[in-house]
Design an enzyme around this catalytic site. Structure first.
Site, short mmCIF file in Angstrom:
data_model
loop_
_atom_site.label_atom_id
_atom_site.label_comp_id
_atom_site.label_asym_id
_atom_site.label_seq_id
_atom_site.Cartn_x
_atom_site.Cartn_y
_atom_site.Cartn_z
N GLY A 91 63.35 -24.40 115.53
CA GLY A 91 62.66 -24.30 114.24
C GLY A 91 61.17 -24.55 114.39
N ALA A 92 60.47 -24.55 113.27
CA ALA A 92 59.03 -24.87 113.27
C ALA A 92 58.65 -25.40 111.89
CB ALA A 92 58.20 -23.65 113.63
N ASP A 93 57.54 -26.11 111.85
CA ASP A 93 57.03 -26.64 110.57
C ASP A 93 55.98 -25.72 109.98
OD1 ASP A 93 58.56 -29.17 110.66
OD2 ASP A 93 57.42 -29.42 112.49
N LYS A 103 54.99 -27.92 115.45
CA LYS A 103 56.34 -28.47 115.50
C LYS A 103 56.25 -30.00 115.59
CE LYS A 103 59.52 -26.77 118.07
NZ LYS A 103 60.43 -27.06 116.96
N GLU A 112 61.04 -30.36 123.05
CA GLU A 112 61.11 -28.97 122.57
C GLU A 112 60.10 -28.10 123.33
OE1 GLU A 112 62.43 -29.40 117.92
OE2 GLU A 112 60.37 -29.87 118.39
C1 5RP Z 1 61.59 -31.03 115.27
C2 5RP Z 1 60.99 -29.73 114.90
C3 5RP Z 1 61.78 -28.88 113.96
O1 5RP Z 1 62.14 -27.71 114.61
C4 5RP Z 1 60.92 -28.60 112.76
O2 5RP Z 1 60.58 -29.84 112.15
C5 5RP Z 1 61.63 -27.70 111.73
O3 5RP Z 1 62.72 -28.38 111.19
P1 5RP Z 1 63.61 -27.77 110.01
O4 5RP Z 1 64.32 -26.59 110.55
O5 5RP Z 1 64.51 -28.92 109.61
O6 5RP Z 1 62.67 -27.40 108.88
O7 5RP Z 1 59.95 -29.35 115.34
O8 5RP Z 1 60.73 -31.80 116.06
#
Ligand code: 5RP
Length: 237
Positions: A91-93, A103, A112
């Site tokens: 995933g990513a933020d 991230k 990651e």
């Molecule tokens: C964890 C991350 C996650 O991939 C990122 O925070 C996205 O999370 P989500 O899918 O819950 O929105 O980088 O360190």
């Protein structure tokens, strides 16, 4: 089976399934962290249990993905055991138009970055709320720091123009401690004009282990969207 009604969860589920569907028998798979990747691990496990897929080995990026892989029956391996990784899904933020990422929302960005960078193909799974024009506009930039260096690192980040804050635990007194036993500083920058340069400058501060800028690492972004009331998956390559 997808049963979720909440639109954000529905997008995450849909995109998690789309990513799991891209995995082929025999692959070594980097297993990302977070709520979107959690769906991918679940669907991957279902494909394995149904016999649709065989001979998969997962490399987890966190304690969370290790636990989920075990729960859904995805066999695990380590970087010591393999000489390549076929695919990583994470995933990513935030995702910018150049496919650069922030991230670390789950404090797992160090492992990651190791796993995602090693994969021959790195697929990012996000819902549409994660797409931004400029990195840092909606999310603070996570930086993992070795505990004894926390004060000098905070001062060095301020000199770089950032506003750092120590990430605190939820339902746990005190700061968040990462899977590696370190602390996380979340940093507000007024604008991140050159993510590649900032990634290097932050990692150059003694005591910084890794920051959450992923520049030039992602190959493909799968974006979950709701169109005409239905969840769809759009590709950005
Ligand atoms: C964890 C991350 C996650 O991939 C990122 O925070 C996205 O999370 P989500 O899918 O819950 O929105 O980088 O360190």
């Amino acid at each position: 089976m997808i049963t979720e009604q909440d639109p954000t969860k529905l997008m995450k589920q849909q995109v998690g399934k789309a990513a799991a569907d891209r995995i082929k028998s025999g692959m070594i798979v980097g297993l990302g962290t977070g709520s979107t990747t959690a769906y991918m691990i679940q669907f991957l496990g279902e494909r394995l249990q149904s016999g649709q897929l065989q001979d998969i080995k997962g490399i987890p990026t966190s304690f969370q993905s290790t636990v989920l892989a075990k729960k859904y029956g995805v066999p695990l391996t380590t970087l010591d055991e393999v000489d390549h990784m076929d695919i990583a899904i994470d995933g990513a933020d935030e995702v910018d138009p150049q496919k650069n990422l922030i991230k670390g929302g789950g404090a797992a960005h160090t492992r990651e970055k190791i796993v995602d960078s090693l994969a021959e193909q790195f697929i990012v799974v996000v819902d549409s709320s994660k797409l931004v024009e400029n990195l840092g506009s909606t999310f603070l930039l996570p930086v993992e720091v070795i505990p004894m260096a926390i004060s000098p690192v905070i001062r060095a980040i301020e000199k770089l123009g950032g506003q750092p804050e120590l990430r605190m635990g939820v339902k746990k007194a005190g700061p968040v401690v990462t899977d590696e036993g370190n602390l996380v500083i979340d940093v507000k920058f007024d604008s991140i004009d050159n993510p590649a340069e900032l990634e290097k400058s932050l990692n150059n501060i003694p005591g910084v282990l890794e920051n959450g800028l992923f520049v030039g690492v992602a190959d493909l972004i799968l974006v979950g969207e709701i169109k005409d009331g239905q969840p769809i998956v759009r590709e950005i390559s």
